[in-house]
Motif scaffolding. Sequence first.
Motif, PDB file in Angstrom:
ATOM      1  N   PRO A 260      28.244  -1.381  16.138  1.00  0.00           N
ATOM      2  CA  PRO A 260      26.846  -1.079  16.454  1.00  0.00           C
ATOM      3  C   PRO A 260      26.416   0.269  15.896  1.00  0.00           C
ATOM      4  O   PRO A 260      27.225   1.153  15.657  1.00  0.00           O
ATOM      5  CB  PRO A 260      26.831  -1.068  17.986  1.00  0.00           C
ATOM      6  N   VAL A 261      25.119   0.403  15.692  1.00  0.00           N
ATOM      7  CA  VAL A 261      24.533   1.622  15.146  1.00  0.00           C
ATOM      8  C   VAL A 261      23.732   2.325  16.233  1.00  0.00           C
ATOM      9  O   VAL A 261      22.989   1.683  16.978  1.00  0.00           O
ATOM     10  CB  VAL A 261      23.624   1.292  13.937  1.00  0.00           C
ATOM     11  N   GLY A 262      23.881   3.653  16.326  1.00  0.00           N
ATOM     12  CA  GLY A 262      23.211   4.424  17.368  1.00  0.00           C
ATOM     13  C   GLY A 262      22.049   5.243  16.843  1.00  0.00           C
ATOM     14  O   GLY A 262      21.355   4.852  15.890  1.00  0.00           O
ATOM     15  N   ALA A 263      21.857   6.413  17.441  1.00  0.00           N
ATOM     16  CA  ALA A 263      20.758   7.303  17.090  1.00  0.00           C
ATOM     17  C   ALA A 263      21.026   7.999  15.759  1.00  0.00           C
ATOM     18  O   ALA A 263      22.183   8.097  15.325  1.00  0.00           O
ATOM     19  CB  ALA A 263      20.567   8.342  18.197  1.00  0.00           C
ATOM     20  N   PRO A 264      19.971   8.508  15.096  1.00  0.00           N
ATOM     21  CA  PRO A 264      20.172   9.235  13.830  1.00  0.00           C
ATOM     22  C   PRO A 264      21.144  10.397  14.002  1.00  0.00           C
ATOM     23  O   PRO A 264      21.058  11.146  14.969  1.00  0.00           O
ATOM     24  CB  PRO A 264      18.760   9.721  13.480  1.00  0.00           C
ATOM     25  N   LEU A 265      22.063  10.528  13.060  1.00  0.00           N
ATOM     26  CA  LEU A 265      23.060  11.602  13.104  1.00  0.00           C
ATOM     27  C   LEU A 265      22.748  12.680  12.076  1.00  0.00           C
ATOM     28  O   LEU A 265      22.599  13.852  12.403  1.00  0.00           O
ATOM     29  CB  LEU A 265      24.457  11.025  12.859  1.00  0.00           C
ATOM     30  N   ILE A 266      22.640  12.277  10.814  1.00  0.00           N
ATOM     31  CA  ILE A 266      22.303  13.231   9.764  1.00  0.00           C
ATOM     32  C   ILE A 266      21.113  12.695   8.980  1.00  0.00           C
ATOM     33  O   ILE A 266      21.037  11.507   8.669  1.00  0.00           O
ATOM     34  CB  ILE A 266      23.511  13.496   8.828  1.00  0.00           C
ATOM     35  N   GLU A 267      20.158  13.566   8.706  1.00  0.00           N
ATOM     36  CA  GLU A 267      18.943  13.193   7.991  1.00  0.00           C
ATOM     37  C   GLU A 267      18.679  14.229   6.904  1.00  0.00           C
ATOM     38  O   GLU A 267      18.738  15.436   7.167  1.00  0.00           O
ATOM     39  CB  GLU A 267      17.746  13.140   8.939  1.00  0.00           C
ATOM     40  N   ALA A 268      18.411  13.758   5.703  1.00  0.00           N
ATOM     41  CA  ALA A 268      18.124  14.649   4.575  1.00  0.00           C
ATOM     42  C   ALA A 268      16.795  14.256   3.959  1.00  0.00           C
ATOM     43  O   ALA A 268      16.496  13.061   3.811  1.00  0.00           O
ATOM     44  CB  ALA A 268      19.229  14.559   3.534  1.00  0.00           C
ATOM     45  N   GLU A 269      16.002  15.277   3.620  1.00  0.00           N
ATOM     46  CA  GLU A 269      14.688  15.029   3.033  1.00  0.00           C
ATOM     47  C   GLU A 269      14.479  15.917   1.813  1.00  0.00           C
ATOM     48  O   GLU A 269      14.821  17.101   1.830  1.00  0.00           O
ATOM     49  CB  GLU A 269      13.574  15.303   4.058  1.00  0.00           C
ATOM     50  N   PRO A 344      32.279  27.041  12.226  1.00  0.00           N
ATOM     51  CA  PRO A 344      33.339  26.053  12.474  1.00  0.00           C
ATOM     52  C   PRO A 344      32.840  24.798  13.182  1.00  0.00           C
ATOM     53  O   PRO A 344      33.243  23.685  12.831  1.00  0.00           O
ATOM     54  CB  PRO A 344      34.346  26.840  13.323  1.00  0.00           C
ATOM     55  N   ARG A 345      31.965  24.960  14.175  1.00  0.00           N
ATOM     56  CA  ARG A 345      31.490  23.770  14.898  1.00  0.00           C
ATOM     57  C   ARG A 345      30.608  22.886  14.003  1.00  0.00           C
ATOM     58  O   ARG A 345      30.525  21.675  14.212  1.00  0.00           O
ATOM     59  CB  ARG A 345      30.743  24.179  16.159  1.00  0.00           C
ATOM     60  N   ASP A 346      29.946  23.498  13.003  1.00  0.00           N
ATOM     61  CA  ASP A 346      29.166  22.696  12.058  1.00  0.00           C
ATOM     62  C   ASP A 346      30.085  21.906  11.131  1.00  0.00           C
ATOM     63  O   ASP A 346      29.831  20.740  10.837  1.00  0.00           O
ATOM     64  CB  ASP A 346      28.256  23.602  11.221  1.00  0.00           C
ATOM     65  N   ARG A 347      31.143  22.560  10.668  1.00  0.00           N
ATOM     66  CA  ARG A 347      32.091  21.897   9.762  1.00  0.00           C
ATOM     67  C   ARG A 347      32.864  20.790  10.461  1.00  0.00           C
ATOM     68  O   ARG A 347      33.213  19.777   9.851  1.00  0.00           O
ATOM     69  CB  ARG A 347      33.082  22.921   9.202  1.00  0.00           C
ATOM     70  N   ALA A 348      33.174  20.979  11.732  1.00  0.00           N
ATOM     71  CA  ALA A 348      34.023  20.023  12.453  1.00  0.00           C
ATOM     72  C   ALA A 348      33.384  18.645  12.551  1.00  0.00           C
ATOM     73  O   ALA A 348      34.086  17.625  12.584  1.00  0.00           O
ATOM     74  CB  ALA A 348      34.340  20.556  13.845  1.00  0.00           C
ATOM     75  N   GLY A 349      32.057  18.594  12.570  1.00  0.00           N
ATOM     76  CA  GLY A 349      31.392  17.308  12.785  1.00  0.00           C
ATOM     77  C   GLY A 349      31.425  16.374  11.597  1.00  0.00           C
ATOM     78  O   GLY A 349      31.290  15.157  11.752  1.00  0.00           O
ATOM     79  N   LEU A 350      31.576  16.909  10.369  1.00  0.00           N
ATOM     80  CA  LEU A 350      31.547  16.096   9.158  1.00  0.00           C
ATOM     81  C   LEU A 350      32.719  16.498   8.284  1.00  0.00           C
ATOM     82  O   LEU A 350      32.770  17.618   7.782  1.00  0.00           O
ATOM     83  CB  LEU A 350      30.226  16.309   8.416  1.00  0.00           C
ATOM     84  N   GLN A 351      33.654  15.586   8.096  1.00  0.00           N
ATOM     85  CA  GLN A 351      34.879  15.888   7.357  1.00  0.00           C
ATOM     86  C   GLN A 351      35.014  14.990   6.130  1.00  0.00           C
ATOM     87  O   GLN A 351      34.719  13.791   6.181  1.00  0.00           O
ATOM     88  CB  GLN A 351      36.096  15.704   8.257  1.00  0.00           C
ATOM     89  N   LEU A 426      40.427  13.503  10.419  1.00  0.00           N
ATOM     90  CA  LEU A 426      40.192  13.056  11.802  1.00  0.00           C
ATOM     91  C   LEU A 426      40.561  14.110  12.835  1.00  0.00           C
ATOM     92  O   LEU A 426      40.072  14.074  13.972  1.00  0.00           O
ATOM     93  CB  LEU A 426      40.996  11.786  12.080  1.00  0.00           C
ATOM     94  N   GLY A 427      41.420  15.063  12.459  1.00  0.00           N
ATOM     95  CA  GLY A 427      41.924  16.036  13.413  1.00  0.00           C
ATOM     96  C   GLY A 427      40.863  16.756  14.219  1.00  0.00           C
ATOM     97  O   GLY A 427      40.955  16.830  15.458  1.00  0.00           O
ATOM     98  N   PRO A 428      39.811  17.300  13.595  1.00  0.00           N
ATOM     99  CA  PRO A 428      38.785  18.014  14.364  1.00  0.00           C
ATOM    100  C   PRO A 428      37.874  17.107  15.182  1.00  0.00           C
ATOM    101  O   PRO A 428      36.910  17.587  15.786  1.00  0.00           O
ATOM    102  CB  PRO A 428      37.982  18.737  13.270  1.00  0.00           C
ATOM    103  N   ASP A 429      38.141  15.810  15.204  1.00  0.00           N
ATOM    104  CA  ASP A 429      37.352  14.834  15.954  1.00  0.00           C
ATOM    105  C   ASP A 429      35.914  14.780  15.448  1.00  0.00           C
ATOM    106  O   ASP A 429      34.955  14.992  16.204  1.00  0.00           O
ATOM    107  CB  ASP A 429      37.369  15.160  17.446  1.00  0.00           C
TER     108      ASP A 429
END
Length: 516
Positions: A260-269, A344-351, A426-429
């Motif tokens: 299933p697909v949820g709410a928008p995660l990343i958006e680029a314009e 670091p918290r910004d980098r952790a979300g997208l690996q 996957l390590g930083p979840d």
Amino acid sequence: MTLLAVRDLCIDIGGRRIVEDVSITLEAGRSLALVGASGSGKSQSCMAPFGLSPASVGGSVLFDGEELVGAGEKRLRVVRGRDVGFVFQQPLTALTPHLTIGAQLREAWTQAGAARPDRAAMAAALERVGLDRPAERLDQYPHRLSGGQRQRALIAMAIAHKPRLLVADEPTTALDAMLRAEIMALLGRLCTEEGMALLLVSHDLAAVADHADDVAVLHAGRIAESGPTAQILGAPQNDYARALIAASPRLDGPPPELGPVGAPLIEAERVSVSFRRPGWRRGRTIAVDDVGLSVAEGEAVAIVGGSGSGKSTLARAIARLGPIDVGEVRWRGMPLPERRAMRPRDRAGLQPVFQDPVASLDPLWTVADIVAEPLRRLRPDLDATAVDARVRAMLDEVGLDPALAGRRPSALSGGQAQRVAIARALGPDPAMLLLDEATSALDVLVAGTILDLLAGLQRRRGLAILMITHDLAVARRLCHRILVMDGGRIVEAGPTEQMIAAPQHHVTQRLVAASR
């Protein structure tokens, strides 16, 4: 007439036997493909008999009735220069970087004693293999050409001395789907026109089906099955051959079950990226031109397109791994900081997971150190004990034996190395993975297991995925939507099945046709 007759070929490297009792026959004007997983002995079976490998060779290899096994290097050099042409997998490494294309073509032309060609003849040779502006290409160095252009130049050099046998070792692996089809059609046409025999090494079964008369399936250094291509690929009798064919991505199979697909995660314009032109030329080259996209939680989106279309540049700009001129990127509705301001918290979300699994890993580090590095940098809440435990958990999640933790990348297979790269990501979840051609360097069996792993991880973790690929069949196995890029712009986008069943843009149509 039989041109190449191989009987009971055995090849040893470092005291280890890697090819055993291989027997094949190739007639003039026909094509034979050797297929199989990485390490099955395909390339060595083609290269070692001609002296292009440090291996020791046993058995019999008759080329036009002449025995090559036991022949000295001087004699083999004559055979290579006069009778055989070679096209290699990585044209950039096969070409000499400090010599122009013209100088290298001239050298290939004269190696069999032919007269020195003039510029008009060399330009005609490049034009014959489909290179645009051939006279201009003669004065360019290899790094100035695209991957497809370099491969065409390499083919021109391989056939310049009019060989009777052309050996092509994975000649299309590094190319996009459209270029793969063009290069294979070119090889087939040249062999027909010149009456050459073609010995092809490939794990692209679609290309083999369309362009090889016969096929031999190699497994663990032995021939598992051989015969006419239509018979072997249409009704394989050997279990390994069946597994190899089943693992090849297809566009006509049943659609996969996606999460299933949820709410928008990343958006680029309105993202644009340009690069300064090299050398004396002024101005900038536009790589990405006013592009927007979005990826939702749990959604997998593929960016597909030909080489140089801007897909990797776009993805790296959005993930703050590469430059960006203008544009806005939001993560969960909030603006994502510029590349140098990422925390670091910004980098952790997208690996990210990159194309070459071995090259993306530090060769001096152990597997445990590689997986632990992002945890130490991006998860300061974990102490040393927790980091060690998470490393073991990540290796287990990607299906690796914990005993591999002490190995270095050079001791891993390609599939194992890519699993390590996925475990590291996957390590930083993370909530999202960026896959930049993550399976294109792997054979079909290994790539299939990696895609199955990613699909399972996506379902269990609810991961979002942004996949960069030139293979629509690969994108179909994992992705909800497909975006097609050409010339730095998105020219068509939509649900995966719709894009494959009814492509509207001519670039999408060519990609679909090349992937069938």
